[in-house]
Design a protein around this motif. Structure first.
Motif: not given
Length: 189
Positions: A27-41
Motif C-alpha cells: 500500500r502506498g507504492e506505485i509500480l510501473a510495468l515497462t517494456g516493448p509492445n507485445g511484452a504482455g504488460k
C-alpha cells in the motif's frame, strides 16, 4: 503487508505472452510495468484486475477482499452520449475536489463535447478517486494534453499517499521514473 505479489508469473490468452515476472506491491507504492509492445504488460494488468486472460504458471497472491479500480488503455466511445463530466464523477463516486483549475471550467460539459485530453483526464480522475485499495492503470498518460501530463505524476503520488497501491503500464519512461517506486521491465516470450 504486501497488497499484491507475483512470483515467476506468466499470463496470456491462449498461451503465455511474456517471460516470468516477479514483484511485490505494498500500500502506498506505485509500480510501473515497462517494456516493448507485445511484452504482455496489458495482459498482465487484465489478470490482476480479474478481467480476462489467464495465469499459465507461477503464483499470484492478493490481500484478501482487495478492491481494485481498473482503467483500460482504450476508452469506450462517448459520441452522442448525453453524459456530463459531473455525472461521470457522480456515477463513479469520485469527488471533484482537487480537480485542476483548467478542468474545473469543463466540469458540467458533456464528455463528447470535450477535447480528447480533457475527456481522458476526467475518466482517469474517476478511477484515481475510486474507493479502491489497488489501482490498475493501462497507459494513463495516453491522449492527455500537456496540462494533464504535467499534473499526472502528482495526482498519482497524492493517491498513493492515501494508502492505495498503484500499478501502471507505461511507455513513458519520464512518467515511470518520475513517480514510481518500482519499475518492472517485461519481456515477450
Amino acid at each position: 503487508m504486501k497488497l499484491l505479489e507475483t512470483r515467476q508469473l506468466t499470463t496470456g490468452w491462449q498461451y503465455p505472452v511474456h517471460r516470468p515476472v516477479s514483484f511485490a506491491l505494498k500500500r502506498g507504492e506505485i509500480l510501473a510495468l515497462t517494456g516493448p509492445n507485445g511484452a504482455g504488460k496489458s495482459t498482465l494488468l487484465t489478470v490482476l484486475a480479474g478481467c480476462g486472460a489467464q495465469v499459465f504458471s507461477g503464483h499470484l497472491q492478493r490481500e484478501p477482499a482487495i478492491r481494485a479500480g481498473f482503467q483500460p488503455q482504450y476508452l469506450p466511445p462517448v459520441e452522442g452520449l448525453p453524459l456530463s463530466s459531473a455525472e461521470l464523477l457522480a456515477l463513479t463516486g469520485a469527488s471533484p475536489d482537487g480537480l485542476p483549475p483548467w478542468l474545473a471550467a469543463s466540469f458540467s460539459r458533456r464528455l463528447d463535447k470535450l477535447s480528447g485530453g480533457q475527456r481522458q483526464f476526467f475518466v482517469l480522475w474517476s478511477i484515481l478517486q475510486a474507493d479502491a485499495d489497488l489501482l490498475l492503470l493501462d497507459e494513463p498518460g495516453n491522449h492527455l494534453d500537456k496540462d494533464g501530463l504535467a499534473i499526472l505524476p502528482s495526482a498519482l503520488r497524492t493517491r498513493a499517499k492515501q494508502n492505495v497501491g498503484i500499478i501502471l503500464v507505461s511507455h513513458d519512461m519520464r512518467l515511470a521514473q518520475g513517480c514510481c517506486d518500482q519499475l518492472v521491465n517485461m519481456e515477450p516470450k
